[in-house]
Write a protein that holds these residues in place. Structure first.
Motif, PDB file in Angstrom:
ATOM      1  N   ASN A 123      58.279  -2.757  18.389  1.00  0.00           N
ATOM      2  CA  ASN A 123      57.812  -3.155  19.610  1.00  0.00           C
ATOM      3  C   ASN A 123      57.078  -2.228  20.740  1.00  0.00           C
ATOM      4  OD1 ASN A 123      59.182  -5.408  19.134  1.00  0.00           O
ATOM      5  ND2 ASN A 123      61.239  -4.622  19.887  1.00  0.00           N
ATOM      6  N   TRP A 124      57.297  -0.975  20.602  1.00  0.00           N
ATOM      7  CA  TRP A 124      56.731  -0.061  21.571  1.00  0.00           C
ATOM      8  C   TRP A 124      55.343   0.103  21.326  1.00  0.00           C
ATOM      9  CZ3 TRP A 124      54.452   4.635  20.573  1.00  0.00           C
ATOM     10  CH2 TRP A 124      54.895   5.245  19.215  1.00  0.00           C
ATOM     11  N   LEU A 125      54.905   0.083  19.937  1.00  0.00           N
ATOM     12  CA  LEU A 125      53.540  -0.055  19.373  1.00  0.00           C
ATOM     13  C   LEU A 125      52.834  -1.238  19.907  1.00  0.00           C
ATOM     14  CD1 LEU A 125      53.535   1.744  15.967  1.00  0.00           C
ATOM     15  CD2 LEU A 125      52.436   2.708  18.215  1.00  0.00           C
ATOM     16  N   GLU A 126      53.563  -2.371  19.629  1.00  0.00           N
ATOM     17  CA  GLU A 126      52.946  -3.593  20.192  1.00  0.00           C
ATOM     18  C   GLU A 126      52.608  -3.654  21.823  1.00  0.00           C
ATOM     19  OE1 GLU A 126      55.500  -6.996  19.394  1.00  0.00           O
ATOM     20  OE2 GLU A 126      55.190  -6.794  17.180  1.00  0.00           O
ATOM     21  N   ASP A 127      53.450  -2.941  22.516  1.00  0.00           N
ATOM     22  CA  ASP A 127      53.251  -2.721  23.910  1.00  0.00           C
ATOM     23  C   ASP A 127      51.950  -1.902  24.318  1.00  0.00           C
ATOM     24  OD1 ASP A 127      55.389  -4.288  24.905  1.00  0.00           O
ATOM     25  OD2 ASP A 127      56.674  -2.740  24.935  1.00  0.00           O
ATOM     26  N   GLN A 128      51.840  -0.754  23.367  1.00  0.00           N
ATOM     27  CA  GLN A 128      50.594   0.287  23.601  1.00  0.00           C
ATOM     28  C   GLN A 128      49.234  -0.428  23.132  1.00  0.00           C
ATOM     29  OE1 GLN A 128      50.754   2.977  25.499  1.00  0.00           O
ATOM     30  NE2 GLN A 128      52.855   2.400  25.919  1.00  0.00           N
ATOM     31  N   PHE A 129      49.623  -1.071  22.110  1.00  0.00           N
ATOM     32  CA  PHE A 129      48.401  -1.801  21.477  1.00  0.00           C
ATOM     33  C   PHE A 129      47.883  -3.091  22.230  1.00  0.00           C
ATOM     34  CE2 PHE A 129      48.908   0.656  17.027  1.00  0.00           C
ATOM     35  CZ  PHE A 129      48.471   1.709  17.477  1.00  0.00           C
ATOM     36  N   CYS A 130      48.792  -3.733  22.869  1.00  0.00           N
ATOM     37  CA  CYS A 130      48.601  -4.878  23.430  1.00  0.00           C
ATOM     38  C   CYS A 130      48.363  -5.917  22.585  1.00  0.00           C
ATOM     39  CB  CYS A 130      47.223  -4.719  24.396  1.00  0.00           C
ATOM     40  SG  CYS A 130      47.703  -3.698  25.795  1.00  0.00           S
ATOM     41  N   CYS A 131      48.940  -5.705  21.122  1.00  0.00           N
ATOM     42  CA  CYS A 131      49.022  -7.165  20.434  1.00  0.00           C
ATOM     43  C   CYS A 131      50.171  -6.944  19.258  1.00  0.00           C
ATOM     44  CB  CYS A 131      47.582  -7.028  19.370  1.00  0.00           C
ATOM     45  SG  CYS A 131      47.589  -5.490  18.758  1.00  0.00           S
ATOM     46  N   LYS A 132      50.272  -7.954  18.548  1.00  0.00           N
ATOM     47  CA  LYS A 132      51.565  -8.192  17.992  1.00  0.00           C
ATOM     48  C   LYS A 132      51.112  -7.365  16.528  1.00  0.00           C
ATOM     49  CE  LYS A 132      55.380 -11.290  17.722  1.00  0.00           C
ATOM     50  NZ  LYS A 132      56.311 -10.387  17.680  1.00  0.00           N
ATOM     51  N   GLY A 133      52.490  -6.899  15.961  1.00  0.00           N
ATOM     52  CA  GLY A 133      52.216  -6.374  14.678  1.00  0.00           C
ATOM     53  C   GLY A 133      52.592  -7.151  13.461  1.00  0.00           C
ATOM     54  N   PRO A 134      52.663  -6.769  12.477  1.00  0.00           N
ATOM     55  CA  PRO A 134      52.848  -5.503  11.928  1.00  0.00           C
ATOM     56  C   PRO A 134      51.438  -4.790  11.897  1.00  0.00           C
ATOM     57  CG  PRO A 134      52.622  -7.046  10.008  1.00  0.00           C
ATOM     58  CD  PRO A 134      52.585  -7.886  11.351  1.00  0.00           C
ATOM     59  N   PHE A 135      51.384  -3.428  11.902  1.00  0.00           N
ATOM     60  CA  PHE A 135      50.264  -2.637  11.851  1.00  0.00           C
ATOM     61  C   PHE A 135      49.962  -1.813  10.725  1.00  0.00           C
ATOM     62  CE2 PHE A 135      52.419  -2.545  16.176  1.00  0.00           C
ATOM     63  CZ  PHE A 135      51.408  -3.364  16.888  1.00  0.00           C
ATOM     64  N   TRP A 136      48.959  -1.503  10.315  1.00  0.00           N
ATOM     65  CA  TRP A 136      48.334  -0.613   9.101  1.00  0.00           C
ATOM     66  C   TRP A 136      49.184   0.648   9.442  1.00  0.00           C
ATOM     67  CZ3 TRP A 136      48.215  -2.093   4.565  1.00  0.00           C
ATOM     68  CH2 TRP A 136      47.398  -3.222   4.091  1.00  0.00           C
ATOM     69  N   SER A 137      49.570   1.380   8.519  1.00  0.00           N
ATOM     70  CA  SER A 137      50.007   2.775   8.648  1.00  0.00           C
ATOM     71  C   SER A 137      49.841   3.547   7.367  1.00  0.00           C
ATOM     72  CB  SER A 137      51.351   2.860   8.914  1.00  0.00           C
ATOM     73  OG  SER A 137      51.938   4.209   9.077  1.00  0.00           O
ATOM     74  N   ARG A 138      49.629   4.828   7.513  1.00  0.00           N
ATOM     75  CA  ARG A 138      49.249   5.858   6.408  1.00  0.00           C
ATOM     76  C   ARG A 138      49.818   7.105   6.437  1.00  0.00           C
ATOM     77  NH1 ARG A 138      43.592   8.091   5.406  1.00  0.00           N
ATOM     78  NH2 ARG A 138      43.496   9.653   7.112  1.00  0.00           N
ATOM     79  N   ASN A 139      50.582   7.677   5.722  1.00  0.00           N
ATOM     80  CA  ASN A 139      51.009   9.106   5.269  1.00  0.00           C
ATOM     81  C   ASN A 139      50.370   9.895   4.473  1.00  0.00           C
ATOM     82  OD1 ASN A 139      53.039   7.817   6.763  1.00  0.00           O
ATOM     83  ND2 ASN A 139      54.508   8.649   5.583  1.00  0.00           N
ATOM     84  N   TYR A 140      50.030  11.186   4.843  1.00  0.00           N
ATOM     85  CA  TYR A 140      49.204  11.988   4.115  1.00  0.00           C
ATOM     86  C   TYR A 140      49.519  13.362   4.401  1.00  0.00           C
ATOM     87  CZ  TYR A 140      45.988  12.440   7.947  1.00  0.00           C
ATOM     88  OH  TYR A 140      45.188  12.535   9.214  1.00  0.00           O
ATOM     89  N   ARG A 141      49.076  14.521   3.404  1.00  0.00           N
ATOM     90  CA  ARG A 141      49.368  15.937   3.609  1.00  0.00           C
ATOM     91  C   ARG A 141      48.078  16.539   3.570  1.00  0.00           C
ATOM     92  NH1 ARG A 141      52.899  16.378  -1.613  1.00  0.00           N
ATOM     93  NH2 ARG A 141      51.605  14.774  -2.049  1.00  0.00           N
ATOM     94  N   PHE A 142      47.910  17.565   4.275  1.00  0.00           N
ATOM     95  CA  PHE A 142      46.986  18.463   4.265  1.00  0.00           C
ATOM     96  C   PHE A 142      47.548  19.969   3.543  1.00  0.00           C
ATOM     97  CE2 PHE A 142      44.568  17.042   8.306  1.00  0.00           C
ATOM     98  CZ  PHE A 142      43.201  16.810   7.387  1.00  0.00           C
ATOM     99  N   PHE A 143      46.532  20.260   2.531  1.00  0.00           N
ATOM    100  CA  PHE A 143      46.832  21.505   1.810  1.00  0.00           C
ATOM    101  C   PHE A 143      45.940  22.564   2.089  1.00  0.00           C
ATOM    102  CE2 PHE A 143      48.611  17.919  -0.724  1.00  0.00           C
ATOM    103  CZ  PHE A 143      49.624  18.396  -1.355  1.00  0.00           C
ATOM    104  N   ARG A 144      46.186  23.628   2.260  1.00  0.00           N
ATOM    105  CA  ARG A 144      45.484  24.844   2.030  1.00  0.00           C
ATOM    106  C   ARG A 144      45.848  25.973   1.098  1.00  0.00           C
ATOM    107  NH1 ARG A 144      44.653  26.884   7.798  1.00  0.00           N
ATOM    108  NH2 ARG A 144      43.036  25.482   7.839  1.00  0.00           N
ATOM    109  N   ASP A 145      45.264  26.412   0.387  1.00  0.00           N
ATOM    110  CA  ASP A 145      45.540  27.450  -0.808  1.00  0.00           C
ATOM    111  C   ASP A 145      46.755  26.897  -1.450  1.00  0.00           C
ATOM    112  OD1 ASP A 145      43.782  29.198   0.304  1.00  0.00           O
ATOM    113  OD2 ASP A 145      45.087  30.061   1.718  1.00  0.00           O
ATOM    114  N   LYS A 146      46.558  25.438  -1.988  1.00  0.00           N
ATOM    115  CA  LYS A 146      47.452  24.651  -2.847  1.00  0.00           C
ATOM    116  C   LYS A 146      48.847  24.534  -2.354  1.00  0.00           C
ATOM    117  CE  LYS A 146      44.955  26.194  -6.790  1.00  0.00           C
ATOM    118  NZ  LYS A 146      45.016  26.963  -8.109  1.00  0.00           N
ATOM    119  N   LYS A 147      48.987  24.829  -0.935  1.00  0.00           N
ATOM    120  CA  LYS A 147      50.202  24.633  -0.179  1.00  0.00           C
ATOM    121  C   LYS A 147      50.451  23.690   0.768  1.00  0.00           C
ATOM    122  CE  LYS A 147      51.496  29.279  -1.136  1.00  0.00           C
ATOM    123  NZ  LYS A 147      51.281  30.616  -0.649  1.00  0.00           N
ATOM    124  N   PRO A 148      51.236  22.796   0.933  1.00  0.00           N
ATOM    125  CA  PRO A 148      51.141  21.754   1.809  1.00  0.00           C
ATOM    126  C   PRO A 148      51.162  22.314   3.314  1.00  0.00           C
ATOM    127  CG  PRO A 148      52.931  21.036   0.624  1.00  0.00           C
ATOM    128  CD  PRO A 148      52.417  22.529   0.115  1.00  0.00           C
TER     129      PRO A 148
END
Length: 180
Positions: A123-148
């Motif tokens: 609901n709070w993202l709907e308020d901030q984006f001024c439109c109804k969800g659902p919304f695309w989301s993604r999770n990812y990691r950055f690695f440096r020297d093979k470590k997260p």
């Protein structure tokens, strides 16, 4: 075996699954400077309950940073990232700048791995984006020297369809179950 999932358009596939910086991509797409607005940056005692499972790969205590990615005073995305408290100042010297600007200043080698894309209802993202969800989301990691180095979650404003074309989210919404 054939994939039975609905298709995501090419531009959205690049935004959700690509290993480039979404903040930088949004700047290129809009031809306007894309900035972040820092919402909060503090120790996150609830990361185990509320964060992605990959957070167990970072040593605690963890700092949770939340930002709006915006240009022209429009919220294009919301993002949060988790950092080891002892390393955050070394990696985010300019806290009011996007992560990609901070991490590329010293020209060190980074690797990004997308862990998952998902649909988010909020609901709070709907308020901030001024439109109804659902919304695309993604999770990812950055690695440096093979470590997260950091774990990042981004949620995108559907307004981006005016720049990227139709996202295909309606077909995925039909597969979505709020109980999962």
């Amino acid at each position: 075996m054939k994939n039975s999932l609905p298709k995501i358009s090419g531009p959205w596939k690049l935004m959700l699954l690509g290993d480039g910086s979404p903040t930088r991509h949004l700047q290129l797409l809009t031809n306007q400077e894309t900035k972040i607005k820092l919402i909060s940056m503090r120790v996150d005692p609830l990361f185990i309950e509320e964060g992605p499972k990959e957070l167990n790969q970072l040593n605690g205590p963890l700092i949770r940073r939340q930002v709006w990615i915006k240009n022209n005073n429009k919220n294009l995305a919301w993002a949060e990232s988790w950092w080891n408290a002892e390393q955050v100042n070394e990696n985010l010297k300019a806290k009011e700048e996007p992560i990609w600007k901070n991490l590329t200043q010293d020209r060190s080698e980074l690797f990004r791995e997308v862990d998952r894309i998902s649909l988010v209802n909020s609901n709070w993202l709907e308020d901030q984006f001024c439109c109804k969800g659902p919304f695309w989301s993604r999770n990812y990691r950055f690695f440096r020297d093979k470590k997260p180095l950091t774990i990042i979650r981004e949620v995108f404003n559907p307004h981006l369809e005016t720049l990227l074309g139709y996202s295909g989210i309606k077909e995925f919404t039909k597969l979505y179950s709020s109980s999962s």
